[in-house]
Design a protein around this motif. Sequence first.
Motif, PDB file in Angstrom:
ATOM      1  N   VAL A 176     106.105  29.646   4.537  1.00  0.00           N
ATOM      2  CA  VAL A 176     105.447  30.493   5.528  1.00  0.00           C
ATOM      3  C   VAL A 176     105.781  31.954   5.235  1.00  0.00           C
ATOM      4  O   VAL A 176     106.944  32.313   5.062  1.00  0.00           O
ATOM      5  CB  VAL A 176     105.916  30.119   6.952  1.00  0.00           C
ATOM      6  N   LEU A 177     104.738  32.788   5.167  1.00  0.00           N
ATOM      7  CA  LEU A 177     104.947  34.226   4.968  1.00  0.00           C
ATOM      8  C   LEU A 177     104.783  34.965   6.296  1.00  0.00           C
ATOM      9  O   LEU A 177     105.607  35.785   6.674  1.00  0.00           O
ATOM     10  CB  LEU A 177     103.940  34.744   3.930  1.00  0.00           C
ATOM     11  N   ASN A 178     103.691  34.665   7.010  1.00  0.00           N
ATOM     12  CA  ASN A 178     103.443  35.322   8.308  1.00  0.00           C
ATOM     13  C   ASN A 178     102.507  34.440   9.150  1.00  0.00           C
ATOM     14  O   ASN A 178     102.176  33.326   8.744  1.00  0.00           O
ATOM     15  CB  ASN A 178     102.869  36.732   8.108  1.00  0.00           C
ATOM     16  N   SER A 203      99.532  32.733   7.488  1.00  0.00           N
ATOM     17  CA  SER A 203      99.721  31.751   6.403  1.00  0.00           C
ATOM     18  C   SER A 203      99.144  30.393   6.793  1.00  0.00           C
ATOM     19  O   SER A 203      99.353  29.919   7.923  1.00  0.00           O
ATOM     20  CB  SER A 203     101.217  31.542   6.110  1.00  0.00           C
ATOM     21  N   ILE A 204      98.473  29.768   5.832  1.00  0.00           N
ATOM     22  CA  ILE A 204      97.980  28.405   6.066  1.00  0.00           C
ATOM     23  C   ILE A 204      99.180  27.501   6.392  1.00  0.00           C
ATOM     24  O   ILE A 204      99.096  26.633   7.269  1.00  0.00           O
ATOM     25  CB  ILE A 204      97.198  27.910   4.831  1.00  0.00           C
ATOM     26  N   ALA A 205     100.309  27.743   5.720  1.00  0.00           N
ATOM     27  CA  ALA A 205     101.515  26.929   5.977  1.00  0.00           C
ATOM     28  C   ALA A 205     101.954  27.055   7.437  1.00  0.00           C
ATOM     29  O   ALA A 205     102.411  26.080   8.038  1.00  0.00           O
ATOM     30  CB  ALA A 205     102.645  27.346   5.044  1.00  0.00           C
ATOM     31  N   TRP A 206     101.814  28.259   8.003  1.00  0.00           N
ATOM     32  CA  TRP A 206     102.208  28.408   9.408  1.00  0.00           C
ATOM     33  C   TRP A 206     101.279  27.602  10.320  1.00  0.00           C
ATOM     34  O   TRP A 206     101.714  26.923  11.252  1.00  0.00           O
ATOM     35  CB  TRP A 206     102.278  29.877   9.851  1.00  0.00           C
ATOM     36  N   LEU A 219      97.893  22.506  -1.437  1.00  0.00           N
ATOM     37  CA  LEU A 219      96.715  23.328  -1.148  1.00  0.00           C
ATOM     38  C   LEU A 219      96.083  23.816  -2.444  1.00  0.00           C
ATOM     39  O   LEU A 219      96.754  24.452  -3.260  1.00  0.00           O
ATOM     40  CB  LEU A 219      97.147  24.560  -0.327  1.00  0.00           C
ATOM     41  N   SER A 220      94.806  23.478  -2.628  1.00  0.00           N
ATOM     42  CA  SER A 220      94.118  23.928  -3.834  1.00  0.00           C
ATOM     43  C   SER A 220      92.884  24.742  -3.449  1.00  0.00           C
ATOM     44  O   SER A 220      92.685  25.075  -2.273  1.00  0.00           O
ATOM     45  CB  SER A 220      93.738  22.729  -4.697  1.00  0.00           C
ATOM     46  N   TYR A 221      92.070  25.048  -4.433  1.00  0.00           N
ATOM     47  CA  TYR A 221      90.848  25.819  -4.184  1.00  0.00           C
ATOM     48  C   TYR A 221      89.797  25.434  -5.225  1.00  0.00           C
ATOM     49  O   TYR A 221      90.131  25.015  -6.343  1.00  0.00           O
ATOM     50  CB  TYR A 221      91.159  27.327  -4.232  1.00  0.00           C
ATOM     51  N   CYS A 242      95.611  27.053 -12.845  1.00  0.00           N
ATOM     52  CA  CYS A 242      96.777  26.476 -12.134  1.00  0.00           C
ATOM     53  C   CYS A 242      96.322  25.422 -11.123  1.00  0.00           C
ATOM     54  O   CYS A 242      96.964  24.372 -10.972  1.00  0.00           O
ATOM     55  CB  CYS A 242      97.545  27.558 -11.377  1.00  0.00           C
ATOM     56  N   LYS A 243      95.221  25.692 -10.412  1.00  0.00           N
ATOM     57  CA  LYS A 243      94.759  24.735  -9.398  1.00  0.00           C
ATOM     58  C   LYS A 243      94.245  23.452 -10.056  1.00  0.00           C
ATOM     59  O   LYS A 243      94.384  22.364  -9.495  1.00  0.00           O
ATOM     60  CB  LYS A 243      93.685  25.368  -8.513  1.00  0.00           C
ATOM     61  N   ALA A 244      93.653  23.589 -11.250  1.00  0.00           N
ATOM     62  CA  ALA A 244      93.223  22.379 -11.985  1.00  0.00           C
ATOM     63  C   ALA A 244      94.459  21.544 -12.317  1.00  0.00           C
ATOM     64  O   ALA A 244      94.462  20.312 -12.144  1.00  0.00           O
ATOM     65  CB  ALA A 244      92.469  22.775 -13.253  1.00  0.00           C
ATOM     66  N   PRO A 284      87.614  30.158   1.049  1.00  0.00           N
ATOM     67  CA  PRO A 284      88.438  31.369   1.161  1.00  0.00           C
ATOM     68  C   PRO A 284      88.831  31.692   2.604  1.00  0.00           C
ATOM     69  O   PRO A 284      88.024  31.565   3.521  1.00  0.00           O
ATOM     70  CB  PRO A 284      87.544  32.469   0.576  1.00  0.00           C
ATOM     71  N   VAL A 285      90.113  32.064   2.774  1.00  0.00           N
ATOM     72  CA  VAL A 285      90.675  32.392   4.088  1.00  0.00           C
ATOM     73  C   VAL A 285      91.428  33.712   3.949  1.00  0.00           C
ATOM     74  O   VAL A 285      92.085  33.948   2.926  1.00  0.00           O
ATOM     75  CB  VAL A 285      91.670  31.285   4.549  1.00  0.00           C
ATOM     76  N   ASN A 286      91.352  34.541   4.986  1.00  0.00           N
ATOM     77  CA  ASN A 286      91.996  35.850   4.922  1.00  0.00           C
ATOM     78  C   ASN A 286      93.514  35.756   5.145  1.00  0.00           C
ATOM     79  O   ASN A 286      93.975  35.713   6.270  1.00  0.00           O
ATOM     80  CB  ASN A 286      91.347  36.777   5.961  1.00  0.00           C
ATOM     81  N   THR A 287      94.253  35.684   4.033  1.00  0.00           N
ATOM     82  CA  THR A 287      95.728  35.638   4.075  1.00  0.00           C
ATOM     83  C   THR A 287      96.221  36.612   3.003  1.00  0.00           C
ATOM     84  O   THR A 287      95.415  37.143   2.224  1.00  0.00           O
ATOM     85  CB  THR A 287      96.251  34.233   3.705  1.00  0.00           C
ATOM     86  N   VAL A 288      97.536  36.784   2.913  1.00  0.00           N
ATOM     87  CA  VAL A 288      98.069  37.675   1.867  1.00  0.00           C
ATOM     88  C   VAL A 288      97.685  37.139   0.478  1.00  0.00           C
ATOM     89  O   VAL A 288      97.184  37.885  -0.363  1.00  0.00           O
ATOM     90  CB  VAL A 288      99.610  37.827   2.001  1.00  0.00           C
ATOM     91  N   ALA A 289      97.896  35.847   0.238  1.00  0.00           N
ATOM     92  CA  ALA A 289      97.528  35.281  -1.073  1.00  0.00           C
ATOM     93  C   ALA A 289      96.017  35.385  -1.295  1.00  0.00           C
ATOM     94  O   ALA A 289      95.558  35.725  -2.386  1.00  0.00           O
ATOM     95  CB  ALA A 289      97.983  33.829  -1.169  1.00  0.00           C
TER      96      ALA A 289
END
Length: 254
Positions: free
Chosen positions: A13-15, A18-21, A142-144, A160-162, A189-194
């Motif tokens: 979790v960054l903030n 974050s998807i993790a949050w 989590l991939s894309y 990397c995601k592959a 796509p989601v608006n996060t830092v990454a």
Amino acid sequence: MLLEGKKGLVLNVLNKNSIAWAIADAANLQGATVGMGVQNERLLDGALKLIEGRERFDPFLIDFSDQTQFDSLAEQVAEKYGKIDFLVHSVGFAPKEAMTGRFIDTTLEDYQTAMAISAFSLGRLCQVMEPLLNEDASVITLSYLGSTRALRNYNVMGVCKAALESTVRYLAVELGDRGIRVNTLSPGPVNTVAGRGVSGLTDMIKIVHDRAPLKRPYGKEEVATSAVYLLSDLSKGVTGQIIFIDSGYTVVGM
Ligand SMILES: NC(=O)c1ccc[n+]([C@@H]2O[C@H](COP(=O)([O-])OP(=O)(O)OC[C@H]3O[C@@H](n4cnc5c(N)ncnc54)[C@H](O)[C@@H]3O)[C@@H](O)[C@H]2O)c1
């Protein structure tokens, strides 16, 4: 409560965006005890504010660029929880220079850094956590879509995601004997830092929302509810799969 009595890790979790949050929060609200990963001390205060006054949350520090930290994480988790029921890997990183310009110019050093942190880390995490995973545990990453389609500026992260998605299939086979499931969530796509590390993110979000079959927008909350399904016994027959959370964008031809 779909996750009542379950314990697990959600890394990192960054903030609050974050998807993790979103996943950690949803899992906790469904009754789980959540070990919340944070990359380093510098980011710890911000993460602790998110769990202030909340029960069944414990912070753990883990930087995937330091291989020794995987072992110390496993030791700390064994001491705190004994066994765990789930593991969420929600980490991606590539050096800035590798996320602009042409993929063809990626240096070996940047390629190795991105691959170690974004893909190798999932296998490494499962390696150190394997003795701590309960039978029928659930692992998700989590991939894309950049894993199978070439997108401008996604560059080495797509490669990397592959690798990450392939890693999921190998882990699903190797851990399946014990009923342990390993799956991938693939959000649009989601608006996060990454997310903002990919230049043009705002346009990407708009294009996906304009063209996707579902006109209802998706976001990290929709990713989190799919995560709860995969972490819960509701998905006990599902492993090695990729679930797209993108309002259906992936199925549209034109
Ligand atoms: N945002 C999107 O559009 C999107 C879409 C699809 C998939 N994803 C994936 O979702 C995951 C989570 O990203 P997010 O969008 O929530 O962004 P985020 O910036 O909130 O999360 C990225 C996390 O990775 C951690 N991290 C970076 N380098 C690390 C390292 N060396 N060791 C340990 N942790 C490290 C950061 O501390 C942060 O917690 C990533 O795998 C990302 O690729 C994001």
